[in-house]
Design an enzyme around this catalytic site. Structure first.
Site, mmCIF file in Angstrom:
data_model
loop_
_atom_site.group_PDB
_atom_site.id
_atom_site.type_symbol
_atom_site.label_atom_id
_atom_site.label_comp_id
_atom_site.label_asym_id
_atom_site.label_seq_id
_atom_site.Cartn_x
_atom_site.Cartn_y
_atom_site.Cartn_z
ATOM 1 N N TYR A 1 0.829 -1.216 0.000
ATOM 2 C CA TYR A 1 0.000 0.000 0.000
ATOM 3 C C TYR A 1 0.860 1.262 0.000
ATOM 4 C CZ TYR A 1 -3.870 -3.121 1.307
ATOM 5 O OH TYR A 1 -4.809 -4.125 1.348
ATOM 6 N N LYS B 1 3.676 -15.321 2.215
ATOM 7 C CA LYS B 1 3.615 -16.042 0.940
ATOM 8 C C LYS B 1 5.067 -16.260 0.528
ATOM 9 C CE LYS B 1 0.883 -17.592 -2.323
ATOM 10 N NZ LYS B 1 0.076 -18.777 -2.123
ATOM 11 N N ASP C 1 -2.878 -18.226 2.086
ATOM 12 C CA ASP C 1 -4.067 -18.926 1.585
ATOM 13 C C ASP C 1 -4.530 -19.986 2.596
ATOM 14 O OD1 ASP C 1 -1.587 -19.917 0.932
ATOM 15 O OD2 ASP C 1 -2.064 -20.451 -1.134
ATOM 16 N N ASP D 1 -4.916 -6.792 6.208
ATOM 17 C CA ASP D 1 -6.140 -6.079 5.854
ATOM 18 C C ASP D 1 -7.238 -7.096 5.545
ATOM 19 O OD1 ASP D 1 -7.898 -4.146 5.066
ATOM 20 O OD2 ASP D 1 -6.858 -3.584 3.230
ATOM 21 N N ASP E 1 -10.431 -8.523 8.275
ATOM 22 C CA ASP E 1 -11.851 -8.371 7.937
ATOM 23 C C ASP E 1 -12.545 -9.733 7.932
ATOM 24 O OD1 ASP E 1 -11.721 -5.658 7.804
ATOM 25 O OD2 ASP E 1 -12.658 -5.501 5.828
#
Ligand code: NAD
Length: 369
Positions: free
Chosen positions: A151, A200, A232, A256, A260
């Site tokens: 980001y 990852k 994942d 993020d 959520d």
């Protein structure tokens, strides 16, 4: 019997914001006032405007006066900002979340985002997960790096051979990784002493660097178990067996998304608090939900997320652990009595309004030592 009076005074910047913000904030202050009385502390509140409420007065979402008040305080208790969903294009509401929250994160270097994923036992049937998965409740701490990663890397779109190409760069500095792992260790030491670093690493160099530094910490902190998990798989495990995790530590974008995902476990947005901290334990504490304009001003919002955000403030910014736990226990006590706001209500229980819920929780606070 004599009681030793241990008096602490703390200044709190109170930014209630828009929509339900002021209503739920009032209840959090009510609860903090009760804590102050019972534990012999003094809280001084500096109330300032933020979001649309600030725009109406100053023509901006995060005025200097608000920033100055925050700088002068020991922590920020934040409500929510934002307008009705169908009015997002009006000038008053354009970019409000970004301007207010990113502005505060940047100003105070809030690099660590804590999202406790609690599912209280009395609310099990509200969770999206099956009863047999959550029968003992859920208690996971998601710790997300907040100021690095993709980001904040370079973003650009350009033409190449007649077609558009877009790139976004993910990067992490060693120092950014070290400071959040250090915090993760401190948090894990007070919990079940297990940290799962989610990444990852089969694809990303950033993840390899996170792993390398994590292993250094693992060498020096033998009292904590460290492990790695691909993102994942972590998303799947969070739904299949959330209590597998104790502290789930991850970089900005993965955090993020996972936080959520985790938040749906707790049954209602009205139940979910969060904290964003810097390296001096200064923090911003806020519900994860928004301004809920659809229910604003009618005294039906659930104030528990705001009240639990205040509990996080006591624990993480003021090191008032017993005081924070007293609030959490009061919330459990009230839920166990079947007292519910509309969002967590089911038949046969006692439906109450925002202010009553605050009253019940404040009343239920006890000092047991
Ligand atoms: P929202 O989170 O405000 O509400 C989503 C749904 O959850 C609504 O039905 C709402 O009534 C319900 N809800 C949320 N908090 C509740 C509570 N405490 N008690 C009971 N029910 C609750 O999301 P939205 O409606 O999509 O967004 C409204 C505004 O909030 C938008 O302007 C959005 O940009 C903003 N927003 C702000 C923040 C923030 O301040 N950090 C976060 C998310 C959204």
């Amino acid at each position: 019997m004599f009681r030793i009076i241990f008096f602490m005074q703390k200044k709190i910047a109170v930014l209630a914001g828009d929509g339900i913000g002021p209503e739920v904030m009032r209840e959090a202050i009510k609860v903090l006032d009760k804590i102050a009385v019972i534990f012999d502390h003094k809280f001084l509140y500096n109330e300032e405007l933020v979001g649309g409420a600030a725009y109406d007065v100053y023509g901006e979402h995060l005025p200097q006066k608000t920033l100055d008040a925050c700088s002068d305080c020991d922590a920020i208790l934040f409500g929510s900002v934002g307008g009705p969903v169908d009015k997002q294009t009006e000038k008053k509401w354009q970019g409000v979340e970004k301007n207010a929250l990113l502005g505060l994160r940047k100003k105070f270097n809030l690099y660590a985002n804590l999202r406790p994923i609690y599912l209280y036992k009395p609310l099990i049937e509200l969770s999206v997960l099956k009863n047999n998965i959550v029968e003992n409740g859920v208690d996971v701490m998601i710790l997300r790096e907040l100021t690095g990663g993709i980001y904040f890397g370079e973003h650009k779109t350009y033409m190449d051979n007649g077609e558009e190409v877009a790139i976004d760069i993910m990067s992490y500095k060693e120092s950014e990784i070290r400071r959040i792992i250090k915090l993760a260790v401190e948090i894990a030491e007070k919990r079940n002493k297990k940290i799962t670093v989610v990444d990852k690493a089969n694809v990303l160099d950033c993840s390899l660097l996170w792993r390398k530094i994590t292993k250094e910490f693992a060498q020096k902190n033998k009292n904590v178990d460290f492990e790695f998990m691909y993102v994942d798989n972590a998303a799947m495990q969070l739904m299949k067996n959330p209590n597998y995790f104790d502290v789930l530590l991850t970089e900005n974008m993965f955090g993020d998304i996972l936080s959520d995902l985790g938040s749906v476990i707790s049954g209602s947005l009205g139940m979910a608090p969060s904290a964003s901290l810097n390296d001096k334990n200064f923090g911003l504490f806020e519900p994860i939900g928004g301004s809920a304009q659809d229910i604003a001003g009618i005294n039906i919002a659930n104030p528990i997320a705001q009240i639990l955000s205040a509990a996080l403030m006591l624990k993480y910014s003021f090191s008032m652990i017993k005081e924070g736990e007293a609030i959490e226990n009061a919330v459990i006590n009230v839920l166990e009595k079947g007292i519910r706001t509309g969002d967590i209500y089911r038949e046969g229980l006692r439906k109450v309004r925002t202010m009553e819920m605050g009253d019940y929780i404040a009343e239920a606070i006890v000092r047991d030592h």
